[in-house]
Structure formats: C-alpha cells, structure tokens
Design a protein around this motif. Sequence first.
Motif, mmCIF file in Angstrom:
data_model
loop_
_atom_site.group_PDB
_atom_site.id
_atom_site.type_symbol
_atom_site.label_atom_id
_atom_site.label_comp_id
_atom_site.label_asym_id
_atom_site.label_seq_id
_atom_site.Cartn_x
_atom_site.Cartn_y
_atom_site.Cartn_z
ATOM 1 N N CYS A 176 -13.338 9.601 -2.000
ATOM 2 C CA CYS A 176 -14.284 9.949 -0.934
ATOM 3 C C CYS A 176 -14.783 11.375 -1.109
ATOM 4 N N ALA A 177 -13.839 12.269 -1.421
ATOM 5 C CA ALA A 177 -14.244 13.667 -1.595
ATOM 6 C C ALA A 177 -15.231 13.791 -2.744
ATOM 7 N N PHE A 178 -14.958 13.060 -3.814
ATOM 8 C CA PHE A 178 -15.851 13.097 -4.969
ATOM 9 C C PHE A 178 -17.235 12.569 -4.600
ATOM 10 N N GLY A 179 -17.210 11.447 -3.852
ATOM 11 C CA GLY A 179 -18.486 10.874 -3.413
ATOM 12 C C GLY A 179 -19.245 11.834 -2.517
ATOM 13 N N MET A 217 0.849 -1.203 0.000
ATOM 14 C CA MET A 217 0.000 0.000 0.000
ATOM 15 C C MET A 217 0.880 1.247 0.000
ATOM 16 N N ASP A 218 0.868 1.955 -1.056
ATOM 17 C CA ASP A 218 1.667 3.188 -1.081
ATOM 18 C C ASP A 218 0.775 4.392 -0.837
ATOM 19 N N ASP A 219 1.408 5.530 -0.755
ATOM 20 C CA ASP A 219 0.661 6.767 -0.443
ATOM 21 C C ASP A 219 -0.330 7.124 -1.544
ATOM 22 N N ALA A 220 0.121 6.824 -2.760
ATOM 23 C CA ALA A 220 -0.744 7.206 -3.888
ATOM 24 C C ALA A 220 -2.128 6.562 -3.763
ATOM 25 N N TYR A 221 -2.150 5.345 -3.236
ATOM 26 C CA TYR A 221 -3.431 4.650 -3.075
ATOM 27 C C TYR A 221 -4.344 5.423 -2.132
ATOM 28 N N TYR A 222 -3.752 5.890 -1.018
ATOM 29 C CA TYR A 222 -4.586 6.640 -0.049
ATOM 30 C C TYR A 222 -5.023 7.975 -0.605
ATOM 31 N N VAL A 223 -4.113 8.593 -1.361
ATOM 32 C CA VAL A 223 -4.503 9.877 -1.981
ATOM 33 C C VAL A 223 -5.684 9.649 -2.918
ATOM 34 N N ASP A 224 -5.570 8.573 -3.708
ATOM 35 C CA ASP A 224 -6.678 8.264 -4.610
ATOM 36 C C ASP A 224 -7.967 8.010 -3.839
ATOM 37 N N LEU A 225 -7.813 7.289 -2.714
ATOM 38 C CA LEU A 225 -8.991 6.993 -1.901
ATOM 39 C C LEU A 225 -9.631 8.268 -1.369
#
Lengths: 136, 376, 167, 175
Positions: free
Chosen positions: A13-16, A1-9
């Motif tokens: 979430c923000a989009f949702g 799990m890299d940081d990019a994954y959390y940023v994408d998440l």
Amino acid sequence: MDDAYYVDLIYLCAFGAGGLAFALGPMALVHLVAARRTRQTSNKTGQFIECGMDPIGDAWIRYSAVYYLYALVFVAFAVDVLYLIPVALVYNRQFAWRDLVETVVFVAVLSLVIVYAWKKGVFEWNRKPSSTAPPS
Amino acid sequence: MMPQTERSAADGPQETFVLNLGPQHPATHGVLRVKLTMDGEYITRAEPVPGYIHRMHEKMGENRTWAQFLPNTSRIDYLSAMTYTHAYVAAVERAARIEVPLRAEYIRVITSELNRLSSHLVWFGAFLLDLGGFTPLLYAFDDREKILDLLEGLTGSRLTYCYYRIGGVCNDVDEAFVQGTRDFVAQMRPRFGMYRDLVTDNVILRKRLEGIGPISAELCRRYGATGPVIRGAGVPYDVRKVEPYSVYGQFDFEIPVFPEGDCMARYRVRMEEMAQSLRIIEQAIDRLPAGPVMAPSVPRVLKPPPGDCCFAVEAARGRFAVRIVSDGKEIPYRVKLRTPSFSNLSLFEEASRGMLLPDALALMGSLDLVIPDIDR
Amino acid sequence: MEPQTELDCSPLVRFAALDDLLALGRANSLWPLTFGLACCAIEMMAAGASRFDLSRFGAEVFRASPRQADVMIVAGTINKKMAAAVKTLYDQMPEPKWVIAMGNCAISGGPFVFPGQYAVVEGVDKLFPVDVFVPGCPPRPEALIEGILELEKKITGRRRWPVVKPQ
Amino acid sequence: MMLSLPQLAEAFGQLLRNGATRPEGQAPEHPGSPGAANLAAPATACRLTDYALKGYHLDVTVSPGEVVSAASLLDGEGFALDAITGLDWMADGQMEVVYDYFHPRNALRVVVRTRLPRAEPVVPTISTVFPGANWHEREAHDFFGIRFLGHPDLTPLLLPEDADYHPLRKDFALS
C-alpha cells in the motif's frame, strides 16, 4: 494469516501510495502554482498547432497500416525495456548462466519481431503501385 | 472537401490529408507556407503560398527618389544585399548614362563576392540544420563573422549594406580592409578541406542528398530557375559569364556545373562557388587600381531620360534583374524586381510531387530560399 | 470573443519566496519561439551561433512549437497577411509568456511605413502587448542579447549581469 | 546550337507579318528587319536594341492576341521566362504587359510587350507554354488587376487571399 502477510500488504500500500503521489503530485502542484489563464487575442489557445494556420480538414481519417505496424514495433520495445529493468534488479545478486540465457531468449524473441517486420518491409515506406498515380 | 486518391479495392480507401507547413516552421526558413496534401508520408501535392512577408518594395520604388530607394534593395534578399544593390545602382547608372570609375567597380566586385561567400555560408549552416546536423552551423557562422567584420569596417552595417551609390561606392577601402581581405582569403582556403572531411564526405549526408529531388535542365528552363539550381542541372548559366557586367570579364574564374540535378549537385555547386569567389576576390585585390571611387558628374537630383532599361546580376541565389522605367522625373515610374527565389520556388510544386516529406524538405533547403526575396 | 491581453493570469496560490525562485528559474532559461520573419532573423541566428553564443545566458533553446516556448522574439516585418498567424501563435503560447519586438519593423513598421502603405502592420504592439523593444535595422546580436537581459531584469526585478557603459 | 540575333529578329518579323491576318486586323506598319531599328513605336514592331544602353537585345511589341505565339516561338528556341510585369500608363489609358525572356545558353535577352486598354486589361495566359508564367501572371494580377484569360487560378499570390485591391495601379494611393 500471519503478521508477515500484513506487513507485506502495508508495504504494498505504501508503495502504491508513493507511486500515486509521484504521478499525481506534480499535477496538483502545477494546478496550484501555474497560471490559471492565458492571455489571448483571437481565442485560439486551444487550437491544434499547425504553424500558425488554422488546420484544414480532420485528422480522423484512414491512415496507411504501415503507421500501425511501426507503432506496434515501437510499443514492443518500450514494453521490453519495462520488463528488463526488474529483471536486472532481481538478477544482480549473483551471476548465473541461467539468468543470462533467460534474458537473451526474452530479448531474442522480441528481436524476431524486428526481423520479421524488416523482412516484411515495414521500414521501407514503399508506396503501393496504385497510389503512385497522379491525383485525379 | 478533401481530395482522395484512387486505390485498389483490397486496400480500402486511404484518405489524403492537408497539412500546413509554415508560415512558422523551422524548415521553411522564414514565413513561407506550403499547403501539403499528404498520402501518408508521401506528398500528393505541395502548393507553396507566399506573401506572408510582402513588403511593398515595388510600390515604395514609386514613392521616393532614385537614390532613396537604395536602402530597400538591401532588404529584399538580406543575405546577399550587395549584389542586389549592385543591380539597382547599375540599372540607374545605365539609364542615366553614368560612367563608374574603375576602382569603384573593383570594390563592388570584391564586396559582392565577399557577400556571396557569407550568403552561401548561411545556406550551408541552415541547410544542414534542416537535415538534422547542428554543428556545421557553428563552423559556418564562425567563418561568416569574419566576413561581416570586414564588411562592417567598410560599410558600417553587418547585414543590410547600403554601400553602393549611384555612380560609385560611398567610401574608399582602407589598408585595413585590403589586408584583412587578403588574410581572410588565406584563412578561408583550408576551411573548404575541413568542410569536405566533416560534411561533404559524410555517408549520412550523401544518403540524404544523392539522387534526391532531381531537377532537370528542362524543368529549370520552363520555370525560369537560375543560379545554383540550374547549374546543378548541368547548364553553365551564370550572369557573370553569360552577360559579363561590371568588371567580371577581367577575372579568371570558373562556373562550377554538376549535371546530376539532385540535391547533392546543388550542394556541390555552392561549395565550389565559394572557392571560385575566393579566386575572384584574390585577383581583384591584387589588381585594385588607384583612382576615385565616385563618378564626378552625378547630379544631385537624378532625372534619367524617359524610357526603360534592365540590369541583371548573378546574386547568390541566381539571376536578379531590375527593370526600371523612367518618365524623366526624379521619382521612378516603375521599379520591377525580378528575384531568383520566386522562380526557383515556383518549380517546387512540380518537383516535389510524389516525394517523401523529409526528402521534400531537403529539396526545399537545396533551393536556398530567402522568403522576402520571393514576396518582395 | 474579445481579445484578452490584459487578463490576470496569476496562479491560485502564491508564495513570495517561491515566486522569486520560479522567476529566477524562468529568467535564466528563457526558451524563445523559432520565429524568424525577415532580416532580423539572421541576426537572431547569429546571436544563437558561435561568437555571440546566446546559450551563455540560457536562452539558446529555440523551440519550434509555441507550446514549449516562453518568449516570442518577433524578428522582422509583420504584414497584414501574416498578422492572423502571429496572433494565433501568441495565443498558443502558454503563460507565463513574454514578447520581444526585435527590429524597427516589429516596433513600428520601420522603413516600410509611408503614406498609402497597404501591407505592413505598424508595430507588433498593435496586436498584443510587448515586453522589450530592441531597436535597429537589424539590431546587432549584442542588442538582442541585451534585450534578453532586460527581459530577465523585468522577470526577476534585478539585473544579474553588469551593464557595459560607453567609454 | 548557337542562336543568332538576326535569325531571331527575322523569326519575329515573320510572326508579326503573319499576324496581319489576325482578327484585330492591324497590319504591322514596320515589320522589323535585322539591323534596322525602327525608332517609331507602331502597334507591332520588332527592334534590335543596344544592349549597353538597354540591357536587352530585342524589343518586340505585339498585339495582345500574339503573346502566346511569341511565347511559343521563344519556347521553341530554348528561351526561359524571366519575368512578367505590368506597367500602368494611366495618362494614356493603357496598361502594358512586359514579358522578359532570357536564354540559358546564349547571351540573348528578349523583351515582348503588349498594350491593353486600362479599363479592361485582358490578355491570354502563356502559362500553357511556360508553366513558370503561372506565378508571374498571378503577381501581375495582384498588382495591376490584369486578367489573364485561361489562367488556372488567379487568386492573390502575394496579397492576402481576400484582397480586392491592385496596389501598383497609379490611382491606388489616391483611393
């Protein structure tokens, strides 16, 4: 799990959340700002509208299958448009024959539905011979 | 209990449903209610239910003097108020043996025909609005306002004229009206070409009207339908020609007749009729005789001799007849109003059976209904 | 159930400035209910058609459904057979809603009132509250437009358009 | 086919003479003959009238039992129904029903009238002959309470559906 994954998440979430706010926000706003009640004279505010008359009979009856097909064709094209918007957004970076062909194939397959329905006489509103007889 | 139509077993039973069209519905031109029994998009039975604007005109006729009933006549069919007033005053004149001066008769013809034009223009706009075209309404009302300007200058009101009097008309026409009418006729003529190019030749309109809502001459006769409905079925019945009243016998005009009996035929009859009305107006204005506009010997308190009499005119919607019964008093014993829309609508149930709902609305629009004219 | 024509329909939260803004928006885009009854309906049509052009004042969007309408223009005579339908339509209009009684028939029964009359409701205010009365038999289209401007004044509290004074 | 007025009057005269055998048993006193206007109004009569004074050409008075055969006669000649109306002769204790006919191709107007007892105004329907009579008869029932025997549906047409009053009766305003 890299940081990019959390940023994408977080983005997701923000989009949702934004999407939900767009959908629910107006409802909440309307609930706060709109009139709470309706002045009425004969307690018919919630009645189905039928030109000022009380509706006769029930709407839950058997309808002709033609209505169902008609609705299906409509839904097919509404969904079609829904998919075409992201396609247009993603494919607009550069013009590629492959993208064009893909889009055309997609629309063509859906259009076959129309041709099929047309051939089948969905748009004709033909009456079945048995129902042209005068009502008993 | 809802009626059910018989279907083959393979289909399963499809039920009919009952729908109220009106009293508040834009397609019924007022407060007509039609109880529809629908089999899908098809009409199994369409039963008109009038009475939602019954205004007691016939009862009021028995409550006031002969002259006091005049304002009522213009509120029965408010779109062709002049012709309705004409029928009533002419019936009373017939009963009371009053001779109307020639000039007054000419003025009556001119104003009646102007009113017929303005009525047909409202029908033209509203009918196309029913069929889904908004723009023609704006053109039609533009032309109509010119007629209303002329009539307002003469009579003082825009819609519900009370201009005819028992024995004549209430005031003489002036030079402005005569000239204005001449100008209007000149302006109106080229508009028909525009209407034809803009509307009549439109493919969509023709597809919606041609062959739709056929009404035969026999159906008209059995239901007593008159006016453009019977003329659109190939019968040249027009009270102005069959029983010439007033001075209509002196003019040269034709009765447009189309034999097809469909909505398009009724549409064409009215469009042609407007051109014929212009012809009558032109001739009447040219030959307008001099003289008084009011009979000299109309008694202040009118008491027609006992008995009954009838007078029929060709209103914009068809034959309008007044039957008055006098018992020799200053108040009518009975005023019976035979209105064209009543009979024209009564055939709707039979004519609309088995039609598609949108086609039935085209049929209803082509009957040109005025609802207070049905309900009185 | 008792008629509830004097209900307090105010919203849950109120902000003075927001209310003014909403009122301004409502007043300048009044959507009338297509509800022609009789003679006055023709003048109502004339008001919406060319020459008088009601859309100059934002009130030309005649809606056929009461759910979408703001103002009911009662244009014509209401008789006793019709009264129930008129009341139903009034009930089905959502708040905020206004009523214009156009013409003498809607105001008082007009010329159809006489001793022993059996059919006419003598004024639409017998059925539900009316905001603006426009007299005439029938009123001219200008009179209807003036009635709508009066209604705008009632909604916003001030008049945006000049008043024409007789000379 | 041009229909002439004397022929029509003769046909009606025939109808009324045949009516002599009807159950009511009233023989027509003056069966109308063409050109002879009977000024007295017997129970049944057929009179030519002056169109300029009356607005109709032929005035036929029949007994209530004969309205259907009169309608059939006119139907066969191509007439159309103009209107059906009632008339309340309260002082005489009678109710009159007036049938107006017009011809769509000739300038001919015929009035057929019949008198009923006011206490029980019943007359057979002619909606079997002219379907357009259906509404006219319902209207006459609304306004006068005249009952049309054999009519398919006499619910009020112009009055509210639950109306039980007949407003054009002369005693209506008093009640």
